[in-house]
Design an enzyme around this catalytic site. Structure first.
Site, PDB file in Angstrom:
ATOM      1  N   TYR A   1      10.153   7.226   6.372  1.00  0.00           N
ATOM      2  CA  TYR A   1      10.202   7.454   7.316  1.00  0.00           C
ATOM      3  C   TYR A   1      11.131   7.437   8.317  1.00  0.00           C
ATOM      4  O   TYR A   1      10.905   8.290   9.619  1.00  0.00           O
ATOM      5  CB  TYR A   1       8.566   6.081   7.658  1.00  0.00           C
ATOM      6  CG  TYR A   1       7.810   6.457   7.025  1.00  0.00           C
ATOM      7  CD1 TYR A   1       7.402   7.322   6.389  1.00  0.00           C
ATOM      8  CD2 TYR A   1       6.735   5.749   7.308  1.00  0.00           C
ATOM      9  CE1 TYR A   1       6.048   7.490   5.488  1.00  0.00           C
ATOM     10  CE2 TYR A   1       4.477   5.600   6.856  1.00  0.00           C
ATOM     11  CZ  TYR A   1       5.093   6.217   5.597  1.00  0.00           C
ATOM     12  OH  TYR A   1       4.019   7.005   5.034  1.00  0.00           O
TER      13      TYR A   1
ATOM     14  N   LYS B   1       9.415   2.946  -8.065  1.00  0.00           N
ATOM     15  CA  LYS B   1       8.755   4.340  -8.973  1.00  0.00           C
ATOM     16  C   LYS B   1      10.150   4.246  -9.660  1.00  0.00           C
ATOM     17  O   LYS B   1      10.666   5.736  -9.528  1.00  0.00           O
ATOM     18  CB  LYS B   1       8.390   5.169  -7.533  1.00  0.00           C
ATOM     19  CG  LYS B   1       7.786   6.368  -8.503  1.00  0.00           C
ATOM     20  CD  LYS B   1       6.641   6.736  -9.360  1.00  0.00           C
ATOM     21  CE  LYS B   1       6.317   7.596 -10.474  1.00  0.00           C
ATOM     22  NZ  LYS B   1       5.614   7.887 -11.249  1.00  0.00           N
TER      23      LYS B   1
ATOM     24  N   ASP C   1       2.656   4.071  -9.110  1.00  0.00           N
ATOM     25  CA  ASP C   1       0.818   5.548  -9.635  1.00  0.00           C
ATOM     26  C   ASP C   1       0.069   4.172 -10.282  1.00  0.00           C
ATOM     27  O   ASP C   1      -1.338   4.384 -10.006  1.00  0.00           O
ATOM     28  CB  ASP C   1       1.444   6.123 -10.580  1.00  0.00           C
ATOM     29  CG  ASP C   1       2.359   6.624 -11.474  1.00  0.00           C
ATOM     30  OD1 ASP C   1       3.194   4.693 -11.017  1.00  0.00           O
ATOM     31  OD2 ASP C   1       2.528   6.924 -11.635  1.00  0.00           O
TER      32      ASP C   1
ATOM     33  N   ASP D   1       1.840   1.909   2.768  1.00  0.00           N
ATOM     34  CA  ASP D   1       1.285   2.243   4.315  1.00  0.00           C
ATOM     35  C   ASP D   1       0.246   3.565   2.755  1.00  0.00           C
ATOM     36  O   ASP D   1      -1.175   2.804   3.738  1.00  0.00           O
ATOM     37  CB  ASP D   1       1.999   3.760   4.799  1.00  0.00           C
ATOM     38  CG  ASP D   1       1.214   4.135   5.527  1.00  0.00           C
ATOM     39  OD1 ASP D   1       0.413   3.666   6.291  1.00  0.00           O
ATOM     40  OD2 ASP D   1       2.162   5.302   6.258  1.00  0.00           O
TER      41      ASP D   1
ATOM     42  N   ASP E   1      -3.755   1.061   2.433  1.00  0.00           N
ATOM     43  CA  ASP E   1      -5.280   1.609   3.006  1.00  0.00           C
ATOM     44  C   ASP E   1      -6.217   0.975   2.369  1.00  0.00           C
ATOM     45  O   ASP E   1      -7.764   1.393   2.391  1.00  0.00           O
ATOM     46  CB  ASP E   1      -4.592   2.924   3.825  1.00  0.00           C
ATOM     47  CG  ASP E   1      -4.668   3.301   4.931  1.00  0.00           C
ATOM     48  OD1 ASP E   1      -3.992   2.491   5.710  1.00  0.00           O
ATOM     49  OD2 ASP E   1      -5.226   4.740   5.728  1.00  0.00           O
TER      50      ASP E   1
END
Ligand code: NAD
Length: 360
Positions: A142, A192, A224, A248, A252
């Site tokens: 970001y 990852k 994942d 992020d 959620d």
């Protein structure tokens, strides 16, 4: 004692939910003998309309001069056509960067009273859910180098760079290990590392830190798999530490398991006492102005502010108890209705019920 709070109500449902936490903060002040002074400023879409920029210098200065920042949410359809670097959401990235808020703490707790609003089968969450996601907030993709290049053959290409330094990983890792130590002693680091070089560095640094925390059980998980495990067996998690983008997305996902995104608060911390407190949800333009928004994420964000910035643990406990009490009585905004027979109330009615329950 007096505490100074910079207040940014924001856009969409931001002002509606923030109204409720402001009422509640004043009630906590009356009940426990503190005073809270609000310095109200604009950011996001409202600031674009008033000043032409999402994060006016005056707002940033007021935040820096306060003990803590309480924020609603920013953004909305009206500003969606602006170029990326002028949109309301740039105010959030600016505040995080300028205030050095590198640690985002996102608890996800499924209250037993809200089991019916949880989309997972009861046998998957019967053991309860009480986890914290510690998300790195000022680094990674970001904030990395980004841009577009034009090539004769391929046309336009766009890129965003994921980059972390050892120092950035170490400081967020320390926050997460310290938190795990105060909770159930389990830390899951999500990355990852099978594909990304930045994740291999992340994993190495977190593993090195573990030597200082023999009382914390560390495991590593690919993102994942973590996304899958959160809906398969969410009770296995205590503290999760991860980078900006994975945090992020996973937070959620975790929010839905708790019944509604309208329930989840967050704290963004500097490593010291200063912090910015906001719900994890956005400005929800689809329900703005209708009295449908759930104010609990904002109210619980205020509770986190009492605990982390002001050191007012018993006041934070009182707010969390009041929320549980009101939900226990069956009051709900529509987002957390589930399939039970419950009493549906508006944003302000729910806020008033929780405020009234503080100190009872
Ligand atoms: P959102 O979180 O605003 O809404 C997603 C869904 O959840 C919507 O259906 C909404 O009605 C519902 N919802 C959210 N909060 C709720 C609440 N308190 N009570 C009941 N229902 C609630 O996410 P989005 O739709 O992707 O984004 C809308 C705008 O908000 C966009 O402009 C986005 O950029 C912005 N945004 C801002 C923040 C922030 O200010 N921190 C965070 C995320 C998104």
């Amino acid at each position: 004692m007096n505490f100074n709070i910079a207040l940014i109500r924001g856009d969409g449902i931001g002002p509606e939910v923030t109204n409720e936490s402001v009422k509640l903060i004043h009630k906590v002040g009356e009940t426990f003998g503190h005073s809270f002074t609000f310095n109200e400023k604009l950011a996001g879409g409202a600031a674009i309309d008033a000043f032409g920029v999402a994060l006016p210098a005056e707002t940033l200065a007021a935040c820096k001069a306060s003990d803590a920042v309480l924020l609603g949410a920013v953004g909305g359809l009206k500003w969606d056509t602006l170029p990326g670097d002028q949109r309301p959401e740039t105010a959030l990235l600016g505040l995080r960067k300028e205030l050095a808020l590198y640690a985002n703490i996102r608890p996800a707790i499924l209250m037993s009273e809200l089991l019916a609003a949880c989309p997972l089968r009861p046998e998957l969450v019967g053991g309860g859910l009480d986890l914290v996601i510690v998300r790195e907030l000022t680094g990674g993709i970001y904030f990395g180098d980004k841009g577009t290049v034009t090539d004769d053959d391929a046309g336009v290409s766009a890129y965003d760079v994921e980059r972390y330094s050892e120092a950035e990983v170490r400081r967020i890792g320390i926050i997460a290990f310290d938190m795990a130590r105060k909770r159930r002693g389990r830390l899951t680091s999500v990355d990852k590392a099978n594909v990304l070089e930045s994740s291999r560095l992340w994993r190495r640094v977190v593993t090195e830190l573990a030597a200082n925390y023999p009382d914390v059980a560390l495991n590593h998980m690919y993102v994942d798999n973590a996304a899958m495990q959160l809906v398969r067996n969410p009770g296995q998690f205590d503290v999760i530490v991860t980078n900006n983008i994975f945090g992020d997305i996973l937070s959620d996902e975790a929010s839905m398991i708790t019944g509604s995104i309208g329930m989840l608060p967050s704290a963004s911390l500097t490593g010291g006492n200063f912090g910015m407190y906001e719900p994890i949800h956005g400005s929800a333009p689809d329900i703005a102005g209708k009295g449908l928004a759930n104010p609990i994420a904002s109210i619980l964000s205020a509770a986190m502010m009492f605990r982390y910035t002001f050191g007012l643990a018993k006041e934070a406990d009182a707010v969390e108890r009041a929320v549980k009490h009101v939900i226990g009585q069956g009051f709900r905004t529509p987002d957390m209705a589930g399939n039970e027979s419950v009493k549906i109330v508006s944003t302000s009615e729910l806020g008033e019920l929780v405020t009234a329950a503080v100190g009872q």
